[in-house]
Design a protein around this motif. Structure first.
Motif, PDB file in Angstrom:
ATOM      1  N   GLY A   8     -40.319  71.567 -13.260  1.00 23.23           N
ATOM      2  CA  GLY A   8     -40.247  72.710 -11.804  1.00 23.23           C
ATOM      3  C   GLY A   8     -41.891  73.350 -12.214  1.00 23.23           C
ATOM      4  N   ALA A   9     -42.635  72.748 -13.299  1.00 24.91           N
ATOM      5  CA  ALA A   9     -43.531  73.832 -13.690  1.00 24.91           C
ATOM      6  C   ALA A   9     -44.736  74.082 -13.031  1.00 24.91           C
ATOM      7  N   ASN A  10     -44.646  73.394 -11.652  1.00 25.35           N
ATOM      8  CA  ASN A  10     -46.183  74.091 -11.241  1.00 25.35           C
ATOM      9  C   ASN A  10     -46.151  74.942 -10.524  1.00 25.35           C
ATOM     10  N   ARG A  11     -44.822  76.473 -10.811  1.00 27.00           N
ATOM     11  CA  ARG A  11     -44.987  77.815 -10.356  1.00 27.00           C
ATOM     12  C   ARG A  11     -44.164  78.078 -11.100  1.00 27.00           C
ATOM     13  N   GLY A  12     -44.444  79.705 -10.992  1.00 26.66           N
ATOM     14  CA  GLY A  12     -43.551  80.414 -11.327  1.00 26.66           C
ATOM     15  C   GLY A  12     -42.454  79.996 -12.656  1.00 26.66           C
ATOM     16  N   ALA A  58     -36.214  65.940  -8.664  1.00 23.35           N
ATOM     17  CA  ALA A  58     -34.794  66.318  -8.905  1.00 23.35           C
ATOM     18  C   ALA A  58     -33.274  65.601  -7.747  1.00 23.35           C
ATOM     19  N   THR A  59     -33.919  65.202  -6.707  1.00 20.46           N
ATOM     20  CA  THR A  59     -33.051  65.160  -6.008  1.00 20.46           C
ATOM     21  C   THR A  59     -32.250  63.746  -5.467  1.00 20.46           C
ATOM     22  N   ASP A  60     -33.432  62.536  -6.559  1.00 20.27           N
ATOM     23  CA  ASP A  60     -33.774  61.088  -7.478  1.00 20.27           C
ATOM     24  C   ASP A  60     -33.332  60.679  -8.363  1.00 20.27           C
ATOM     25  N   ASN A  81     -35.519  73.490 -15.615  1.00 18.59           N
ATOM     26  CA  ASN A  81     -36.205  74.647 -15.179  1.00 18.59           C
ATOM     27  C   ASN A  81     -35.840  74.396 -13.994  1.00 18.59           C
ATOM     28  N   ALA A  82     -36.270  73.327 -12.731  1.00 14.23           N
ATOM     29  CA  ALA A  82     -36.552  73.098 -11.499  1.00 14.23           C
ATOM     30  C   ALA A  82     -34.989  73.822 -10.696  1.00 14.23           C
ATOM     31  N   GLY A  83     -35.041  74.208  -9.898  1.00 16.54           N
ATOM     32  CA  GLY A  83     -33.731  74.743  -8.943  1.00 16.54           C
ATOM     33  C   GLY A  83     -34.637  75.296  -7.559  1.00 16.54           C
ATOM     34  N   MET A  84     -33.433  75.447  -6.974  1.00 21.22           N
ATOM     35  CA  MET A  84     -33.431  76.245  -5.232  1.00 21.22           C
ATOM     36  C   MET A  84     -32.470  76.632  -4.674  1.00 21.22           C
ATOM     37  N   HIS A 180     -29.832  82.908 -18.340  1.00 21.61           N
ATOM     38  CA  HIS A 180     -30.352  83.602 -17.320  1.00 21.61           C
ATOM     39  C   HIS A 180     -31.775  84.269 -16.876  1.00 21.61           C
ATOM     40  N   PRO A 181     -32.964  83.794 -16.194  1.00 25.08           N
ATOM     41  CA  PRO A 181     -33.794  84.821 -17.311  1.00 25.08           C
ATOM     42  C   PRO A 181     -34.278  85.751 -17.415  1.00 25.08           C
ATOM     43  N   GLY A 182     -33.934  86.740 -16.350  1.00 23.82           N
ATOM     44  CA  GLY A 182     -33.706  87.868 -15.710  1.00 23.82           C
ATOM     45  C   GLY A 182     -33.805  87.593 -14.076  1.00 23.82           C
TER      46      GLY A 182
HETATM   47  N1  LIG Z   1     -36.284  84.370 -10.688  1.00 23.29           N
HETATM   48  C1  LIG Z   1     -35.727  84.744 -10.584  1.00 23.29           C
HETATM   49  O1  LIG Z   1     -34.795  85.662 -10.712  1.00 23.29           O
HETATM   50  C2  LIG Z   1     -34.793  83.844 -11.092  1.00 23.29           C
HETATM   51  C3  LIG Z   1     -33.349  84.253 -11.786  1.00 23.29           C
HETATM   52  C4  LIG Z   1     -32.642  83.425 -11.981  1.00 23.29           C
HETATM   53  C5  LIG Z   1     -32.996  81.838 -11.921  1.00 23.29           C
HETATM   54  N2  LIG Z   1     -34.000  81.533 -11.912  1.00 23.29           N
HETATM   55  C6  LIG Z   1     -33.752  80.070 -11.964  1.00 23.29           C
HETATM   56  O2  LIG Z   1     -35.370  79.574 -12.809  1.00 23.29           O
HETATM   57  C7  LIG Z   1     -35.688  78.517 -11.854  1.00 23.29           C
HETATM   58  C8  LIG Z   1     -36.853  78.265 -11.747  1.00 23.29           C
HETATM   59  O3  LIG Z   1     -37.178  79.322 -10.283  1.00 23.29           O
HETATM   60  P1  LIG Z   1     -39.033  80.662  -9.899  1.00 23.29           P
HETATM   61  O4  LIG Z   1     -38.133  81.610  -9.911  1.00 23.29           O
HETATM   62  O5  LIG Z   1     -39.411  80.083 -11.052  1.00 23.29           O
HETATM   63  O6  LIG Z   1     -38.842  79.985  -8.913  1.00 23.29           O
HETATM   64  P2  LIG Z   1     -39.820  78.676  -8.111  1.00 23.29           P
HETATM   65  O7  LIG Z   1     -41.043  80.128  -8.460  1.00 23.29           O
HETATM   66  O8  LIG Z   1     -39.414  78.982  -6.842  1.00 23.29           O
HETATM   67  O9  LIG Z   1     -39.811  77.546  -8.470  1.00 23.29           O
HETATM   68  C9  LIG Z   1     -38.475  76.814  -8.438  1.00 23.29           C
HETATM   69  C10 LIG Z   1     -38.826  74.865  -9.207  1.00 23.29           C
HETATM   70  O10 LIG Z   1     -38.508  74.524  -9.069  1.00 23.29           O
HETATM   71  C11 LIG Z   1     -38.565  72.858  -8.394  1.00 23.29           C
HETATM   72  N3  LIG Z   1     -37.912  72.404  -7.338  1.00 23.29           N
HETATM   73  C12 LIG Z   1     -37.030  72.828  -6.948  1.00 23.29           C
HETATM   74  N4  LIG Z   1     -37.194  71.618  -5.993  1.00 23.29           N
HETATM   75  C13 LIG Z   1     -37.048  70.542  -6.568  1.00 23.29           C
HETATM   76  C14 LIG Z   1     -36.725  69.476  -6.838  1.00 23.29           C
HETATM   77  N5  LIG Z   1     -36.217  68.955  -5.598  1.00 23.29           N
HETATM   78  N6  LIG Z   1     -37.466  68.881  -7.394  1.00 23.29           N
HETATM   79  C15 LIG Z   1     -38.359  68.776  -8.440  1.00 23.29           C
HETATM   80  N7  LIG Z   1     -39.063  70.155  -8.633  1.00 23.29           N
HETATM   81  C16 LIG Z   1     -37.923  70.937  -7.910  1.00 23.29           C
HETATM   82  C17 LIG Z   1     -40.612  74.082  -7.661  1.00 23.29           C
HETATM   83  O11 LIG Z   1     -41.371  72.540  -7.462  1.00 23.29           O
HETATM   84  P3  LIG Z   1     -41.625  73.033  -5.960  1.00 23.29           P
HETATM   85  O12 LIG Z   1     -43.261  73.514  -5.913  1.00 23.29           O
HETATM   86  O13 LIG Z   1     -42.642  71.986  -5.737  1.00 23.29           O
HETATM   87  O14 LIG Z   1     -41.297  73.511  -4.395  1.00 23.29           O
HETATM   88  C18 LIG Z   1     -40.769  74.616  -8.304  1.00 23.29           C
HETATM   89  O15 LIG Z   1     -41.529  74.551  -9.219  1.00 23.29           O
HETATM   90  C19 LIG Z   1     -35.097  77.637 -10.892  1.00 23.29           C
HETATM   91  O16 LIG Z   1     -33.508  77.483 -11.869  1.00 23.29           O
HETATM   92  C20 LIG Z   1     -33.901  79.283 -10.633  1.00 23.29           C
HETATM   93  O17 LIG Z   1     -32.787  79.642 -10.043  1.00 23.29           O
HETATM   94  C21 LIG Z   1     -35.027  82.370 -11.355  1.00 23.29           C
END
Ligand SMILES: NC(=O)c1ccc[n+]([C@@H]2O[C@H](COP(=O)([O-])OP(=O)(O)OC[C@H]3O[C@@H](n4cnc5c(N)ncnc54)[C@H](OP(=O)(O)O)[C@@H]3O)[C@@H](O)[C@H]2O)c1
Length: 231
Positions: A8-12, A58-60, A81-84, A180-182
């Motif tokens: 999940g390194a393309n954004r966030g 991640a679904t595969d 790191n990838a999550g939804m 937990h990243p905050g």
């Molecule tokens: N932001 C927060 O406040 C927060 C707090 C607690 C935990 N987290 C956790 O931190 C992690 C990153 O979150 P983020 O805030 O950076 O969210 P985000 O900007 O929504 O990024 C989510 C990342 O996960 C990838 N992803 C989602 N479904 C995927 C799949 N099926 N296969 C491969 N990659 C997939 C996305 O790829 P696509 O671009 O292809 O969709 C994207 O790169 C997650 O696990 C989230 O639960 C975040």
């Protein structure tokens, strides 16, 4: 040179981890759903010993096995790191269903599949750290507001999986961090988050540096501030 693989390194948060690790001189393998669309990531320095961008879904559950066969050498930091977070599974009444199964697949089962495929490469590395991007929302003790069935449930499952991994991989010297990243300003965290991605990733990388050679940190659930979170 240390080598990290981050999903999940393309954004966030994942993109910022790739950026900061490259700045620190790491070799980064960035695993993303759609490498062709990862323009911000691909603007980072690519090439031998710098950034490699690979396809990962991640679904595969076969995806990590294919990657492990393709990637040469040890992996010092394996970062799931990838999550939804699905809006359909938030509220009581209609949370149970396919959207929730998908959330468990991506947030809980996929990180386990990743670690199962890469454990040998992590064990063969110098640093030997696995990081699981969990969430405080997965803390049962900290749940004071209800709801969030799919996200909370899948991150709680990830925490349980992370604890077992820490015990099962201890004799191979692997340290498993549950993080937990905050509340971070990303697409998922929204604009009101308390931290920038830079602040959160700096904190997470400090924790990861502390985990190097430190088995006492394995199997613990850490806030980005370094405090232990309750399960
Ligand atoms: N932001 C927060 O406040 C927060 C707090 C607690 C935990 N987290 C956790 O931190 C992690 C990153 O979150 P983020 O805030 O950076 O969210 P985000 O900007 O929504 O990024 C989510 C990342 O996960 C990838 N992803 C989602 N479904 C995927 C799949 N099926 N296969 C491969 N990659 C997939 C996305 O790829 P696509 O671009 O292809 O969709 C994207 O790169 C997650 O696990 C989230 O639960 C975040």
């Amino acid at each position: 040179m240390f080598h990290a693989l981050i999903t999940g390194a393309n954004r966030g948060l994942g993109l910022e981890h790739a950026r900061q690790l490259l700045e620190r001189g790491w070799h980064v393998t960035a695993a993303v759903r759609d490498p062709d669309a990862a323009s911000e990531l691909k603007a980072l320095p690519q090439g031998e010993g710098k950034l490699d961008v690979v396809a990962y879904d991640a679904t595969d559950f076969e995806s990590p096995k294919r990657l492990a066969a393709e990637i040469d050498g040890p992996i010092d930091l394996l970062f799931a790191n990838a999550g939804m977070m699905s809006p359909e599974t938030r509220n009581f009444g209609a949370a149970a269903g396919d959207a929730m199964a998908l959330e468990f697949r991506v947030n809980a089962i996929a990180p386990l599949a990743l670690v199962e495929a890469f454990a040998d490469k992590v064990a063969a590395s110098e640093m030997k750290v696995v990081a699981l991007q969990s969430s405080r929302m997965g803390s049962i003790a900290d749940n004071g507001s209800g709801g969030g069935y799919g996200y909370r449930g899948s991150k709680a499952a990830l925490n349980a999986i992370g604890k077992s991994l820490s015990l099962d991989l201890a004799d191979r010297g692997i340290v498993v961090l549950i993080l937990h990243p905050g509340w971070v300003r990303t697409d998922m965290g929204g604009p009101n988050g308390q931290l920038t991605v830079q602040e959160s990733v700096e904190g997470q990388l400090d924790l990861i540096a502390r985990a190097y050679g430190n088995p006492a940190m394995s199997g613990r659930f850490f806030h980005v501030s370094g405090q232990d979170l309750p399960w």
